[in-house]
Design an enzyme around this catalytic site. Structure first.
Site, mmCIF file in Angstrom:
data_model
loop_
_atom_site.group_PDB
_atom_site.id
_atom_site.type_symbol
_atom_site.label_atom_id
_atom_site.label_comp_id
_atom_site.label_asym_id
_atom_site.label_seq_id
_atom_site.Cartn_x
_atom_site.Cartn_y
_atom_site.Cartn_z
ATOM 1 N N THR A 14 0.821 -1.215 0.000
ATOM 2 C CA THR A 14 0.000 0.000 0.000
ATOM 3 C C THR A 14 0.853 1.263 0.000
ATOM 4 O O THR A 14 0.646 2.170 -0.798
ATOM 5 C CB THR A 14 -0.886 0.011 1.262
ATOM 6 O OG1 THR A 14 -1.566 -1.240 1.323
ATOM 7 C CG2 THR A 14 -1.902 1.125 1.212
ATOM 8 N N GLU A 131 10.037 9.452 8.991
ATOM 9 C CA GLU A 131 8.802 10.113 9.436
ATOM 10 C C GLU A 131 7.615 9.164 9.422
ATOM 11 O O GLU A 131 6.750 9.210 10.299
ATOM 12 C CB GLU A 131 8.536 11.333 8.547
ATOM 13 C CG GLU A 131 7.375 12.202 8.971
ATOM 14 C CD GLU A 131 7.591 12.833 10.337
ATOM 15 O OE1 GLU A 131 7.037 12.271 11.307
ATOM 16 O OE2 GLU A 131 8.291 13.857 10.454
ATOM 17 N N GLY A 189 -9.314 -5.751 7.605
ATOM 18 C CA GLY A 189 -7.890 -5.692 7.266
ATOM 19 C C GLY A 189 -7.122 -4.679 8.098
ATOM 20 O O GLY A 189 -6.051 -4.216 7.692
ATOM 21 N N GLU A 192 -2.476 -6.327 11.854
ATOM 22 C CA GLU A 192 -1.229 -6.896 11.343
ATOM 23 C C GLU A 192 -1.379 -8.419 11.251
ATOM 24 O O GLU A 192 -2.254 -9.015 11.898
ATOM 25 C CB GLU A 192 -0.076 -6.583 12.324
ATOM 26 C CG GLU A 192 0.134 -5.118 12.607
ATOM 27 C CD GLU A 192 1.175 -4.483 11.693
ATOM 28 O OE1 GLU A 192 1.792 -5.200 10.876
ATOM 29 O OE2 GLU A 192 1.356 -3.259 11.797
ATOM 30 N N LYS A 207 6.979 2.637 18.249
ATOM 31 C CA LYS A 207 6.940 4.080 17.934
ATOM 32 C C LYS A 207 7.394 4.891 19.139
ATOM 33 O O LYS A 207 8.133 5.878 19.009
ATOM 34 C CB LYS A 207 5.522 4.464 17.499
ATOM 35 C CG LYS A 207 5.100 3.752 16.212
ATOM 36 C CD LYS A 207 3.596 3.865 15.939
ATOM 37 C CE LYS A 207 3.214 3.060 14.695
ATOM 38 N NZ LYS A 207 1.754 2.921 14.537
ATOM 39 N N GLY A 304 -2.583 4.246 6.308
ATOM 40 C CA GLY A 304 -3.250 4.417 5.016
ATOM 41 C C GLY A 304 -2.278 4.841 3.932
ATOM 42 O O GLY A 304 -1.232 5.413 4.215
#
Lengths: 428, 428
Positions: A14, A131, A189, A192, A207, A304
């Site tokens: 994606t 980033e 979906g 993970e 993170k 996304g």
């Protein structure tokens, strides 16, 4: 710096496809903004035949990411494969060794191997930008490393796993239980391949380890994070929290005090009227606090195609514009080893357990808490069903250490029917 | 780039003193983060004798900012005086002409003279950085120019004047009228010397002009902004808005469509549950929307010593680290002239007026709106007091142009006792 910046993109899922689309569609805009042409010269993915909805004509194909990373016609290796071990790590190391800069969206790789990679990059004069690894489209790495570079950072907090926030907010909004929403996420979906990375808090903790390192000048220390997932949160917890004016969030907190570096990724209660409390669905939020800036709150899509590609492009533009700063905001060789705080700063806690139908059960609980120095603000016992009675307690401020002693002692009694759920009430 | 970066600071008000404090206190941290010593060599302010609560020993004193800007021992001219004309402009031009980089907090200077200054700087190979000019401590210039560089920006919105937001939120919270809160702000020192810069929307519009230029690649066009202050907002407006689920904010919006560039700084109604609607007190918020990133929301302190100094230091660190990008994110010579949209995108509007006690007055209002093509969603007339009756109207989506025709026609009738207040209901 007017020559073309040549990219090699490893991983065409994606995010990779999103990056290719922007570079093809916005070539003129990117050149105007960076002063250089930005071009893809080679790509790498498992299946060269798959229709990805975007033309890959004109790009060299590699089947091996390490080979891609070493190509002479690649200036920047863009790693969008994921995973802390294996190909992603090998190819990143190979790229740095071959004198390439690296742009990556790989939070696990940086949380686990960030220190070694940063040392390798800086010794070779290369940069690693990432980033997209934290909070998707939110420019939080840039804000923390560059925008707030004049601050001694005092605390970093964040809701950084959209799937967990989707589950928690929909438990309240739809009145559905954890399991139903977990199943919904699986169908959509949103999870993970190993769902524990999401609901177990591990993805978000990766993170947090990265943010902590930048914020406090310490080596990334994923192992030093207290991680707790959202799997045990019930509708009852959600409703009780709401009654008291709180919402439950999987919240990461990193904070340095005289006790050391505290890093937590746990479900917490936050005030419903705070920006964190109001965050709904898959959106991410990061709160940065510094001695000069006080508090900055950043909110945006955490995942996304578009948002993540936006973050990758921001890094690519930085490199095209000549920005070269150390991976974690100061030279990797200067980062200190994190000293994990032995015990976190005190806070009030929300406790939920269930008691067996025995005389004096509630008194025993109260006594054990008192003996451990945990003072009770509110306590409520409900009627017995099937021989057990739900009990909710809100404590005054206490350390997690004192609370853990009390909870261990409780477990040794013969009155507790449910291993207690303990959620910190976070001052935000 | 290991030599010391030498600063000349012009202006030692709140922000200047804040910058001096950080540079003195955090010298080691700043050197670790940028790889260079950052030192102040000279300062400039009106009164050399005044006690500013920080030692200025060791800095050369100049009484003339232009002389400071030209000093051989200054690499970066830090302009913290303010004002679009006079010394701030002269000294900034002098600094650029003398081969210095410039860091400024001066929104008026950039909104009015930004194009010429950017052209001068870029022709000379110098940079101008101005994070502190917009939304105080929020790293919004950096986020927009760098973090979102891969996006075609579709809309920028912001609440960027803390004083106005303080007044508007406290009208609701305290139930006090505009005048009482204006007086309170005057006493608290929240107002500029010319309060119209705040409550008239001009200060916030300066900021919007800067954001617009970066977002849309256009020359800053302050004159193209529709500006309306908050002076006519009444408690009645605040309460009516709340009843309908809205809050009133002085909101800047910049948006480009086929009609041209729309720039507005006006009081608007925004949903109470949106991040903008929930923004309270002096806090600022900027919403950035791009084709890839969707929406990013940044929230933080818009003013004050620490937050503004934090932004100035971010810029100084960028220069120390070697980041050199064009002032507005692409070469000034490539910026297009903004083509102001002839009419903004349609939106619903909230209208408040008062009618004289004459037969058919309300029917006349309704007819005039209808004739102008403005369709009424809700309308309410209250009882007459002193011969006039308040009337509130919410329209369906309409253009401001159609509405203005209706309002002008209304003004020509003999039934309207109060020049109507018209507030856009903004989709956020």
């Amino acid at each position: 710096m007017t020559q073309t910046l040549r990219l090699g993109i490893a991983g065409l899922g994606t995010v990779g496809v999103g990056v290719v689309k922007i570079i093809r569609r916005q070539a003129a805009m990117l050149e105007a903004r960076t002063g250089r042409k930005i071009e893809i010269t080679a790509v790498c993915a498992r299946d060269a035949e798959k229709d990805r909805g975007v033309s890959l004509a004109g790009y060299a194909w590699e089947t091996d990411a390490v080979a891609l990373a070493k190509r002479d016609d690649v200036d920047v290796f863009v790693e969008l494969m994921g995973g802390s071990e294996g190909t992603a790590k090998d190819a990143t190391e190979a790229a740095l060794a071959a004198g390439k800069d690296v742009v990556t969206a790989n939070k696990a790789l940086l949380a686990i191997h960030g220190q070694a990679l940063a040392e390798q990059a800086e010794a070779a004069g290369q940069v690693i930008r990432y980033e997209a690894a934290v909070a998707g489209g939110i420019p939080v790495i840039k804000s923390l490393t560059e925008g707030l570079a004049g601050n001694e950072i005092t605390r970093v907090m964040g809701v950084m796993n959209g799937t967990c926030n989707y589950i928690l907010t929909n438990m309240e909004a739809k009145g559905q239980g954890y399991n139903a929403l977990f199943d919904e996420c699986a169908e959509l979906g949103y999870l993970e391949a190993d769902p524990n990375l999401d609901v177990g808090g591990i993805d978000a903790a990766h993170k947090l380890a990265i943010l902590s390192s930048i914020a406090f000048g310490t080596k990334p220390n994923f192992d030093g994070i207290d991680i707790e997932g959202i799997q045990r949160i019930t509708l009852e917890d959600i409703h009780q929290a709401a009654d008291m004016g709180y919402r439950i969030k999987l919240l990461g907190v990193a904070q340095r005090s005289a006790r050391g570096l505290e890093q937590r990724m746990q479900p917490c209660l936050v005030p419903v009227n705070s920006p964190l409390g109001q965050l709904e669905g898959g959106t991410n939020m990061v709160v940065l606090e510094g001695d000069a800036v006080e508090q900055v709150v950043l909110r945006g899509p955490g995942a996304g195609e578009g948002p993540t590609a936006s973050a990758v492009l921001g890094d690519i533009c930085d490199i095209a514009r000549g920005l070269r700063i150390p991976t974690f905001g100061q030279p990797a060789t200067m980062l200190e080893a994190a000293q994990p705080a032995r015990t976190g700063l005190p806070a009030p806690y929300y406790l939920r357990t269930a008691l067996l139908d025995k005389p004096g059960a509630l008194a025993k609980v109260a006594a054990i808490l008192g003996d451990a120095g945990v003072s009770i603000d509110r306590m409520r016992q409900y009627g017995h069903t099937n021989g057990t009675a739900p009990v909710l307690i809100v404590t005054h401020k206490t350390t997690r250490a004192a609370l853990d002693i009390a909870l261990a002692t409780l477990g040794d009694t013969d009155v507790v029917a449910l291993d207690p759920v303990a959620l910190r009430i976070e001052e935000v």
